[in-house]
Design a protein around this motif. Structure first.
Motif, mmCIF file in Angstrom:
data_model
loop_
_atom_site.group_PDB
_atom_site.id
_atom_site.type_symbol
_atom_site.label_atom_id
_atom_site.label_comp_id
_atom_site.label_asym_id
_atom_site.label_seq_id
_atom_site.Cartn_x
_atom_site.Cartn_y
_atom_site.Cartn_z
ATOM 1 N N TYR A 145 0.847 -1.194 0.000
ATOM 2 C CA TYR A 145 0.000 0.000 0.000
ATOM 3 C C TYR A 145 0.883 1.245 0.000
ATOM 4 C CZ TYR A 145 -4.068 -2.747 1.611
ATOM 5 O OH TYR A 145 -5.087 -3.631 1.738
ATOM 6 N N THR A 172 -6.036 7.356 -4.073
ATOM 7 C CA THR A 172 -4.695 7.171 -3.524
ATOM 8 C C THR A 172 -4.069 8.475 -3.042
ATOM 9 O OG1 THR A 172 -4.400 5.333 -5.030
ATOM 10 C CG2 THR A 172 -2.419 6.213 -4.060
ATOM 11 N N ASP A 175 -4.681 8.881 0.522
ATOM 12 C CA ASP A 175 -3.845 7.957 1.288
ATOM 13 C C ASP A 175 -2.430 8.515 1.397
ATOM 14 O OD1 ASP A 175 -5.945 6.084 1.489
ATOM 15 O OD2 ASP A 175 -5.439 5.222 -0.439
ATOM 16 N N GLU A 342 1.935 0.911 -6.446
ATOM 17 C CA GLU A 342 1.437 0.646 -5.098
ATOM 18 C C GLU A 342 0.169 -0.217 -5.165
ATOM 19 O OE1 GLU A 342 1.356 3.659 -6.533
ATOM 20 O OE2 GLU A 342 -0.787 4.066 -6.716
ATOM 21 N N SER A 344 -3.622 -1.582 -3.990
ATOM 22 C CA SER A 344 -4.829 -0.974 -3.446
ATOM 23 C C SER A 344 -5.695 -2.082 -2.857
ATOM 24 C CB SER A 344 -5.586 -0.202 -4.519
ATOM 25 O OG SER A 344 -5.978 -1.059 -5.565
ATOM 26 N N PHE A 345 -6.486 -1.693 -1.880
ATOM 27 C CA PHE A 345 -7.346 -2.654 -1.201
ATOM 28 C C PHE A 345 -8.736 -2.602 -1.821
ATOM 29 C CE2 PHE A 345 -10.685 -3.278 1.993
ATOM 30 C CZ PHE A 345 -10.398 -4.567 2.401
ATOM 31 N N GLU A 466 -7.672 2.565 -0.438
ATOM 32 C CA GLU A 466 -7.415 1.496 0.534
ATOM 33 C C GLU A 466 -8.662 1.272 1.373
ATOM 34 O OE1 GLU A 466 -3.825 2.287 2.707
ATOM 35 O OE2 GLU A 466 -2.684 2.599 0.871
ATOM 36 N N ARG A 544 -9.854 -1.036 5.249
ATOM 37 C CA ARG A 544 -8.915 -2.131 5.073
ATOM 38 C C ARG A 544 -8.486 -2.606 6.453
ATOM 39 N NH1 ARG A 544 -4.111 -0.036 6.628
ATOM 40 N NH2 ARG A 544 -3.647 2.118 6.070
ATOM 41 N N SER A 548 -0.670 -2.750 7.622
ATOM 42 C CA SER A 548 -0.283 -2.349 6.286
ATOM 43 C C SER A 548 -0.073 -3.601 5.446
ATOM 44 C CB SER A 548 1.003 -1.552 6.376
ATOM 45 O OG SER A 548 1.141 -0.794 5.225
#
Lengths: 740, 209
Positions: A145, A172, A175, A342, A344-345, A466, A544, A548
């Motif tokens: 992430y 993102t 985030d 990166e 992502s959830f 996320e 999430r 992490s």
């Protein structure tokens, strides 16, 4: 949506729910805030039409839905009888990915009911990197992430402009904003442009010539290797091909990665920082310093966006960037990253079940024009065809749903235009849209689809966040004009073909929404059983899990127990699959497939002889005004962020170009007119024409809209056969001054 | 009700996305050309090419979102010959459209380009701090819209107590001119108001032409 008398009068988004990292408010970006100008655009399509002029002229006559369905059904039958189902294709298009019932899967289902159609693989976003990662790591989405940067000591981003590509409050960028506050890591952005992400969040910007990231990676590797900063234990245990100790025995000497870097390989050139400096435009001293920064601390988070890979040598670039975390053992650990984008959830929500397509043949989505124009030369070995050795029938019938890739977003508009002019080739194009887009003008049958605000549907979280989310959307207003949902359109055609029940399963659009909701409840049983209650609440979120996420963590923990899905089970720095492909695939002169993540120069990268005529590199960065080409006609967004050509004053001044001047950008492929933005935020020798602006040809066919695809090439990348739309060489001249 | 309503911009997390600008246009139904909120792109720096063809540079860039700062000493009010422009008891600077004669003196006087001329109706218009919305205890529309939560709203003195910074970075004018109700957490690359190396990079996006 605030609605008065059946009209949307104001838009508001999520500013009331709880807000923190992992459960942030999904605040719309400017595109969402400006949506009224899309819904009520003067270019909205309101009734079905058939073309009466030439393709592209935009001349249409109104018809009824019944006439439209008759025309489509009868052509489908003729094409299927004459050529088979493999001559039918749905063009790539991402203008409406948010809907679950209003999703292009409905066309897949319809065609499967009717005997199938030709498939595509790849995407216009990620063709090169997705294929590259499968050779290197055996899969995609190998990253951590972005919020994991709180655990990093250094962050190095190649491209990755999340401030413009993932810019909503649920994207993102949020985030990154929240994580950056808690992170002590220095952030370095490597990009030809000083992007909004670089300007906002980077501690340092290192400008680089487009398409040369792999040369930088090789130069960095040279310093890391020569100064004992590589993690040799990691390389020996987890990777294949770093040096002779992990090379396959049957491969001749000189083909390990270390051989390549130190100059013991085929090209006998050590990849020194000075070598890399000449290619990348980055001073050798800075390359050495960067290598020490990466090699002397841990963990380091190296990630790339999707810009570096959208090049003629993009597969090489994507793998080469990953070599930095691989050499330094930063893969699969907290605060590190694989070098991939990166992670992502998201919750794995269900999609509409489309049934089985009996046809397995698949073309790279970028090569649809070739499948119309030159099908007899379309093979597995020269065009990445899958499922068959060579294409047996051309594309004769095309579906386009929420797709502007029929002309605007596909490369080389002039050539695409020519191909589409010949109506004996692709005989019918059915296009479903909200507005008279550039592509809509090329439709034979043009159908008005409901916008997302005129239909009930579900939407899931995007991949750029996320957080898991389910939105249950009620329609805000009645459909404009005679607009219909995609489901109703497909059902109407299925009816004419005598297959309505097979297509609809006896449900209508709204019943399908409810059906999909209940399928979602199987994943999240705490959702209310009563659909109307869920519809009233509208938005559900799931953060999430607290920890992490670390990509490739289990492989890192135990590579014998959790091997990668590569032939060796290891990270394949040397790929035997690519080694074999290099010997069997047929490539045009100048293209190459390499087993190692080497820097390969390419057409469209300066250093070749055509650079004299066209000395400037041109990229097309993603731009806040639009989502690709969607909203390109929105007057509010065009006012906030008009289309301009980014050009450095070192290139503008000698050409007499000042800020605001109308300029002509051109090469052998085409030309376009646009206003200049003279800015220090782009590297000299490089220009950017943000991708997605609408193509507006004048009477002579010269584009007045600043559309980059008047200048891009249809020549695909070597391995993925993807779109190299950032690989362009051009010239620019002043057309006239700002106010004359 | 907040004593002295003010905007706060955390410029360390503003990405220049312009969502505030478009949300304002949507809420207030503003035609093209009417920009009650504008986003300035301020950038500068030099490039040097070395003999080996490589480049070094000291480029900087940041964005600054500007609505009306509802100044404590508003230049627009002072300039208005018809007393249309006024500051009400809540500290909000407003235009009485019945009194406005469309002379545009306020537009010339305001150092932030806040008053915007409505060509269709021949009168000035401007940000009203979403007063009906803030009276309900909500925040102004632009603040509620900000995707990164960089744009905030609060009482001027409380914001100063919290952040302690006044609006003194380029390309803004010195705050002494009008005493704006604006508090800024400056970006890392902030330049002083005397900076001569930087330029507003997007004049066409923020100025009436």
């Amino acid at each position: 949506m605030h609605v008065k008398n059946g009209i949307v009068v104001r838009v508001e988004t999520d500013h009331t729910q709880e807000d923190a990292l992992g459960i942030q408010q999904i605040r719309a970006c400017l595109r969402g805030r400006g949506i009224r100008k899309w819904i009520y655009s003067p270019e909205r399509l309101l009734y079905p039409m058939k073309r009466i002029g030439k393709r592209g002229e935009g001349k249409f006559a109104r018809i009824t839905w019944n006439q439209a369905f008759d025309l489509i059904a009868s052509k489908l039958k003729t094409i299927i009888d004459q050529y088979g189902n493999e001559a039918i294709y749905r063009n790539y298009g991402t203008g409406n990915l948010g809907g679950v019932v209003s999703h292009h899967n409905q066309i897949e289902k319809l065609m499967n009911v009717l005997g199938g159609k030709l498939n595509y693989h790849n995407s216009y976003s990620t063709a090169q990197i997705f294929q590259a990662m499968t050779y290197l790591y055996g899969k995609n989405n190998t990253g951590n992430y972005i919020s994991d940067i709180v655990n990093s000591k250094l962050v190095v981003l190649f491209g990755n402009n999340t401030a413009e590509t993932r810019m909503s409050g649920g994207g993102t960028i949020r985030d990154l904003v929240l994580a950056k506050k808690d992170s002590k890591a220095k952030v370095i952005v490597i990009d030809p442009l000083y992007t909004d992400t670089a300007a906002g969040f980077a501690d340092e910007w290192i400008p680089i010539k487009p398409g040369t990231d792999a040369a930088l990676a090789a130069g960095l590797a040279h310093v890391l290797i020569m100064n004992d900063m590589v993690d040799i234990e990691f390389l020996n245990r987890y990777t294949l091909g770093y040096d002779k100790s992990t090379m396959p025995e049957d491969i001749p000497k000189g083909y390990s990665y270390k051989d390549y870097i130190l100059g013991f390989g085929e090209d006998t050139t050590p990849k020194t920082p000075e070598w890399a400096a000449a290619i990348t435009g980055i001073p050798a001293k800075r390359i050495v310093k960067l290598a020490y920064e990466i090699g002397s601390i841990k963990p380091v988070y190296v990630a790339q966006g999707w810009g570096p890979q959208r090049h003629a040598n993009g597969e090489q670039t994507a793998r080469a960037i990953c070599m930095l975390p691989i050499l330094t053992g930063n893969v699969g650990i907290k605060g590190g990253n694989s070098g991939d984008r990166e992670a992502s959830f998201g919750i794995d929500w269900p999609g509409i079940s489309v049934g089985e397509n009996p046809i397995k043949t698949s073309i790279p989505c970028f090569l649809w024009t070739k499948a119309i124009e030159n099908p007899t030369d379309f093979t597995a070995l020269n065009s990445g065809l899958r499922g068959k050795k060579h294409l047996e029938v051309p594309i004769k019938f095309m579906w386009c749903f929420a797709s502007n890739a029929l002309i605007n977003q596909h490369s080389d508009i002039n050539h695409t235009h020519e191909i589409l002019q010949d109506e004996s080739k692709c005989e019918m194009i059915v296009l479903i849209e909200n507005v008279m887009s550039t592509s809509a003008k090329y439709a034979d049958i043009l159908l008005p689809g409901t916008s997302s605000f005129e239909e009930r549907d579900l939407a899931y979280q995007g991949y750029a966040v996320e957080m898991g989310a389910l939105m249950i959307r009620e329609k805000a207003i009645e459909p404009m004009g005679e607009c219909r949902t995609l489901f109703d359109i497909c059902a109407g055609i299925a009816r004419k073909m005598g297959k309505e029940k097979d297509f609809s399963n006896g449900l209508d659009h709204d019943q399908w929404v409810e059906e999909m909701y209940h399928q979602c409840r199987k994943i999240k049983p705490q959702l209310p059983e009563d659909f109307s209650k869920a519809l009233e609440k509208g938005l559900y979120k799931w953060p999430r899990s607290g920890k992490s996420f670390v990509g490739l963590a289990s492989f890192r923990k135990n590579p014998e127990k959790y091997p990668l899905n590569t032939p060796s089970g290891k990270i394949e720095i040397f790929s035997r699959l690519l080694w074999q492909m290099a010997q069997t695939w047929q490539l045009p002169e100048g293209d190459s497939i390499r087993a190692l993540p080497e820097y390969t120069s390419s057409w469209g990268i300066p250093g070749k002889k055509d650079a004299v005529l066209y000395p400037l590199q041109l990229v097309g960065h993603h731009f806040k005004q639009r989502t690709h080409s969607t909203y390109g006609n929105n007057e509010w967004l065009n006012e906030a962020s008009p289309q301009t050509l980014w050009i450095n004053s070192l290139d503008a001044t000698p050409r007499g170009i000042e800020h605001g001047d109308l300029v002509k950008v051109f090469n052998d492929i085409g030309a376009t007119l646009v206003r200049a933005k003279v800015t220090p935020r782009i590297m000299p020798g490089v220009m950017s024409l943000p991708q997605g602006a609408w193509y507006k040809p004048d009477k002579e066919g010269i584009d007045q809209g600043g559309c980059i695809n008047t200048l891009t090439s249809q020549r695909p990348s070597p391995i993925a056969k993807g779109n190299p739309q950032h690989t362009n060489l051009v010239q620019v001249v002043k057309e006239k001054q700002t106010h004359d | 009700m907040i004593k002295t309503p003010a905007f706060f911009i955390d410029m360390q997390i503003c990405t220049g996305c312009k969502t505030c600008m478009v949300a304002c246009k949507d809420k207030n139904d503003l035609d093209s050309g009417l920009r009650w909120r504008r986003v300035y792109e301020f950038s500068g720096g030099d490039w040097v090419k070395a003999d080996d063809g490589t480049f070094t540079q000291d480029v900087f860039a940041y964005y600054i979102s500007m609505g009306c700062n509802h100044c404590q000493d508003p230049a627009c009010v002072e300039a208005c010959p018809s007393c249309a422009m006024h500051r009400n008891e809540s500290g909000i600077v407003l235009i009485d459209s019945k009194k406005c004669v469309g002379c545009r003196y306020c537009e010339w006087a305001c150092p932030y380009s806040a008053p915007q001329f409505d060509y269709a109706n021949g009168i000035m218009t401007k940000c009203d701090f979403c007063q009906s919305q803030i009276q309900e205890g909500r925040e102004p529309c632009c603040v509620e819209a900000c995707p990164t939560h960089a744009l905030l709203f609060g009482d001027y003195d409380e914001l100063i107590a919290l952040h302690g910074k006044k609006a003194i970075i380029a390309p803004l004018p010195p705050p002494e001119i009008t005493c704006p109700n604006l508090v800024i957490a400056p970006p890392k690359q902030a330049k002083s108001t005397e900076n001569t190396n930087g330029l507003i990079q997007n004049p066409e996006e923020v100025k009436d032409e």
